[in-house]
Motif scaffolding. Structure first.
Motif, PDB file in Angstrom:
ATOM      1  N   THR A  81      39.877  21.013  80.406  1.00 41.57           N
ATOM      2  CA  THR A  81      39.838  22.388  79.904  1.00 41.57           C
ATOM      3  C   THR A  81      41.057  22.661  79.026  1.00 41.57           C
ATOM      4  O   THR A  81      40.943  23.277  77.951  1.00 41.57           O
ATOM      5  CB  THR A  81      39.796  23.381  81.074  1.00 41.57           C
ATOM      6  N   ALA A  82      42.214  22.185  79.453  1.00 44.15           N
ATOM      7  CA  ALA A  82      43.434  22.377  78.663  1.00 44.15           C
ATOM      8  C   ALA A  82      43.304  21.724  77.296  1.00 44.15           C
ATOM      9  O   ALA A  82      43.712  22.301  76.278  1.00 44.15           O
ATOM     10  CB  ALA A  82      44.638  21.805  79.412  1.00 44.15           C
ATOM     11  N   THR A  83      42.726  20.534  77.252  1.00 45.26           N
ATOM     12  CA  THR A  83      42.550  19.854  75.968  1.00 45.26           C
ATOM     13  C   THR A  83      41.705  20.690  75.024  1.00 45.26           C
ATOM     14  O   THR A  83      42.028  20.832  73.837  1.00 45.26           O
ATOM     15  CB  THR A  83      41.897  18.471  76.175  1.00 45.26           C
ATOM     16  N   MET A  84      40.621  21.259  75.520  1.00 46.42           N
ATOM     17  CA  MET A  84      39.764  22.088  74.681  1.00 46.42           C
ATOM     18  C   MET A  84      40.503  23.332  74.191  1.00 46.42           C
ATOM     19  O   MET A  84      40.385  23.722  73.024  1.00 46.42           O
ATOM     20  CB  MET A  84      38.505  22.498  75.455  1.00 46.42           C
ATOM     21  N   LEU A  85      41.275  23.969  75.070  1.00 50.66           N
ATOM     22  CA  LEU A  85      42.008  25.170  74.671  1.00 50.66           C
ATOM     23  C   LEU A  85      43.137  24.848  73.702  1.00 50.66           C
ATOM     24  O   LEU A  85      43.542  25.714  72.913  1.00 50.66           O
ATOM     25  CB  LEU A  85      42.569  25.872  75.913  1.00 50.66           C
ATOM     26  N   GLU A  86      43.643  23.626  73.751  1.00 49.27           N
ATOM     27  CA  GLU A  86      44.762  23.225  72.892  1.00 49.27           C
ATOM     28  C   GLU A  86      44.328  22.738  71.514  1.00 49.27           C
ATOM     29  O   GLU A  86      45.180  22.439  70.669  1.00 49.27           O
ATOM     30  CB  GLU A  86      45.574  22.116  73.577  1.00 49.27           C
ATOM     31  N   LEU A  87      43.020  22.646  71.268  1.00 50.10           N
ATOM     32  CA  LEU A  87      42.574  22.134  69.969  1.00 50.10           C
ATOM     33  C   LEU A  87      43.061  23.020  68.828  1.00 50.10           C
ATOM     34  O   LEU A  87      43.490  22.518  67.779  1.00 50.10           O
ATOM     35  CB  LEU A  87      41.044  22.020  69.944  1.00 50.10           C
ATOM     36  N   GLY A  88      43.005  24.337  69.020  1.00 46.77           N
ATOM     37  CA  GLY A  88      43.505  25.228  67.987  1.00 46.77           C
ATOM     38  C   GLY A  88      44.980  24.996  67.727  1.00 46.77           C
ATOM     39  O   GLY A  88      45.438  25.019  66.569  1.00 46.77           O
ATOM     40  N   PHE A  89      45.746  24.774  68.783  1.00 45.60           N
ATOM     41  CA  PHE A  89      47.178  24.493  68.635  1.00 45.60           C
ATOM     42  C   PHE A  89      47.393  23.212  67.830  1.00 45.60           C
ATOM     43  O   PHE A  89      48.174  23.180  66.874  1.00 45.60           O
ATOM     44  CB  PHE A  89      47.814  24.362  70.022  1.00 45.60           C
ATOM     45  N   ALA A  93      48.066  25.347  64.503  1.00 48.23           N
ATOM     46  CA  ALA A  93      49.422  25.886  64.644  1.00 48.23           C
ATOM     47  C   ALA A  93      50.315  25.293  63.550  1.00 48.23           C
ATOM     48  O   ALA A  93      50.030  24.228  62.994  1.00 48.23           O
ATOM     49  CB  ALA A  93      49.982  25.558  66.023  1.00 48.23           C
ATOM     50  N   ARG A  94      51.404  25.990  63.244  1.00 46.31           N
ATOM     51  CA  ARG A  94      52.325  25.478  62.235  1.00 46.31           C
ATOM     52  C   ARG A  94      52.776  24.077  62.610  1.00 46.31           C
ATOM     53  O   ARG A  94      53.096  23.811  63.786  1.00 46.31           O
ATOM     54  CB  ARG A  94      53.540  26.392  62.100  1.00 46.31           C
ATOM     55  N   PRO A  95      52.803  23.142  61.664  1.00 43.30           N
ATOM     56  CA  PRO A  95      53.181  21.758  61.981  1.00 43.30           C
ATOM     57  C   PRO A  95      54.501  21.636  62.721  1.00 43.30           C
ATOM     58  O   PRO A  95      54.630  20.800  63.628  1.00 43.30           O
ATOM     59  CB  PRO A  95      53.250  21.102  60.605  1.00 43.30           C
ATOM     60  N   GLU A  96      55.484  22.480  62.375  1.00 49.51           N
ATOM     61  CA  GLU A  96      56.773  22.389  63.064  1.00 49.51           C
ATOM     62  C   GLU A  96      56.656  22.772  64.539  1.00 49.51           C
ATOM     63  O   GLU A  96      57.388  22.246  65.388  1.00 49.51           O
ATOM     64  CB  GLU A  96      57.829  23.245  62.370  1.00 49.51           C
ATOM     65  N   ARG A  97      55.704  23.665  64.873  1.00 51.70           N
ATOM     66  CA  ARG A  97      55.489  24.009  66.281  1.00 51.70           C
ATOM     67  C   ARG A  97      54.885  22.841  67.035  1.00 51.70           C
ATOM     68  O   ARG A  97      55.293  22.533  68.167  1.00 51.70           O
ATOM     69  CB  ARG A  97      54.553  25.218  66.408  1.00 51.70           C
ATOM     70  N   VAL A  98      53.887  22.190  66.434  1.00 51.78           N
ATOM     71  CA  VAL A  98      53.258  21.050  67.104  1.00 51.78           C
ATOM     72  C   VAL A  98      54.270  19.918  67.260  1.00 51.78           C
ATOM     73  O   VAL A  98      54.378  19.293  68.323  1.00 51.78           O
ATOM     74  CB  VAL A  98      52.022  20.574  66.317  1.00 51.78           C
ATOM     75  N   ALA A  99      55.040  19.658  66.206  1.00 48.58           N
ATOM     76  CA  ALA A  99      56.048  18.591  66.275  1.00 48.58           C
ATOM     77  C   ALA A  99      57.073  18.886  67.372  1.00 48.58           C
ATOM     78  O   ALA A  99      57.482  17.977  68.116  1.00 48.58           O
ATOM     79  CB  ALA A  99      56.743  18.441  64.921  1.00 48.58           C
ATOM     80  N   ALA A 100      57.477  20.159  67.502  1.00 49.69           N
ATOM     81  CA  ALA A 100      58.469  20.521  68.520  1.00 49.69           C
ATOM     82  C   ALA A 100      57.919  20.394  69.928  1.00 49.69           C
ATOM     83  O   ALA A 100      58.688  20.264  70.894  1.00 49.69           O
ATOM     84  CB  ALA A 100      58.958  21.954  68.278  1.00 49.69           C
ATOM     85  N   SER A 101      56.584  20.419  70.069  1.00 55.58           N
ATOM     86  CA  SER A 101      55.983  20.298  71.402  1.00 55.58           C
ATOM     87  C   SER A 101      55.997  18.857  71.912  1.00 55.58           C
ATOM     88  O   SER A 101      55.758  18.619  73.097  1.00 55.58           O
ATOM     89  CB  SER A 101      54.541  20.815  71.378  1.00 55.58           C
TER      90      SER A 101
END
Length: 309
Positions: A81-89, A93-101
């Protein structure tokens, strides 16, 4: 004139895309809390996912108690479920946000060494953790090509493709033209991605052991290795719940380099097993990994253990 089915498909696609865009701006901690709330509901009301997960876990972990397997099934569906909800992220999401995660990257030297030798790299990416975050990292750091099959809801194709290609990944079709593109990328010393845990069509695989049981496994890998001498690694993005992700690159089982397709496929499955061992709850157990073996078991007592497949 639009049919009711096409109108329904467009509505579903727009609703899903809108949800992803809304969730893309949320913190990972919020998405994990939502997953913890929705996961038990998926386990309770999604019969197919619950039963297939239970069957798979009974096959691969027969020595674990039933209560432990039920707990693992609930955790697994929460992670799915988390994977599905995280697809938008991962896609919007801004590339710098994804990279920082991405808080850890383990085993990067396996890729760097292969590229320093001028060799291509085949990344085996099983359905573990969040494979879209892995795609993000790979395509951000290396020339990266992966096979792509459009989603069942055709209207989501543009959203999915844009999300996967936004950091420079090249997507190729799951047909001979796509295989030719993979070969060219490897010969250029680039990285490619392969999903090692999907059952191929009849004639494109062999039965090889997966957790000690035969599973129909693709033979694309040994063909690519034989023609390119590429290095093989396993790659996953392990979820650190509510905080981010840890990328892991693992050295492949040496059997993947065998010219014997059954031996190589067994090595591929061993690679998937090694990735699962990082955290079994993060593997997508609701996929019918043993589907084709059912036909071989018809009339055999063990067939009963797969009756709900």
């Amino acid at each position: 004139m639009a049919t009711p089915e096409s109108r329904s498909s467009r509505f579903q696609s727009r609703a899903i895309a809108t949800l992803w865009r809304l969730l893309a701006g949320r913190r990972l901690s919020t998405l994990w809390r939502l997953s913890r709330l929705a996961g038990p509901l998926v386990h309770r009301f999604s019969r197919r996912e619950r039963e297939v997960t239970a069957i798979n876990l009974a096959q691969v972990y027969p020595d674990r108690g039933e209560a432990e397997r039920r707990r693992l099934a609930r955790e697994s569906l929460t992670h799915s479920t988390a994977t599905m909800l995280e697809l938008g992220f991962a896609w919007m999401a801004r590339p710098e946000r994804v990279a920082a995660s991405i808080l850890e990257v383990n085993g990067r030297e396996l890729l760097d060494e292969a590229r320093a030798e001028g060799r291509g790299v085949i990344v085996l990416a099983p359905h573990f953790g969040n494979w879209e975050v892995l795609n993000f990292w790979l395509s951000r750091h290396f020339p990266f090509t992966a096979m792509y099959e459009p989603p069942k809801l055709a209207e989501l194709d543009a959203v999915t493709r844009e999300g996967r290609e936004r950091m420079g990944a090249s997507l190729v079709p799951t047909n001979p033209r796509g295989v030719a593109a993979l070969l060219k990328a490897l010969k250029r010393g680039e990285a490619i991605g392969i999903l090692p845990d999907q059952e191929p069509d009849w004639g494109s695989g062999v039965f090889a052991a997966f957790f000690g049981r035969p599973a129909y496994t693709a033979t694309l890998l040994p063909k690519l290795v034989a023609r390119t001498e590429a290095r093989v690694v396993t790659g996953v993005a392990r979820r650190l719940p509510g905080r981010g992700f840890a990328i892991h690159f693992l050295a492949a089982d040496e059997r993947v380099y065998s010219t014997d397709e059954t031996v190589s496929a067994t090595g591929v499955n061993a690679c998937v097993e090694a990735a699962i061992a990082l955290d079994p709850a993060q593997y997508q157990w609701e996929y019918k990994r043993y589907r084709k073996v059912i036909q071989k078991l018809e009339g055999h007592p063990e067939h009963e253990s797969f009756r709900l497949y």
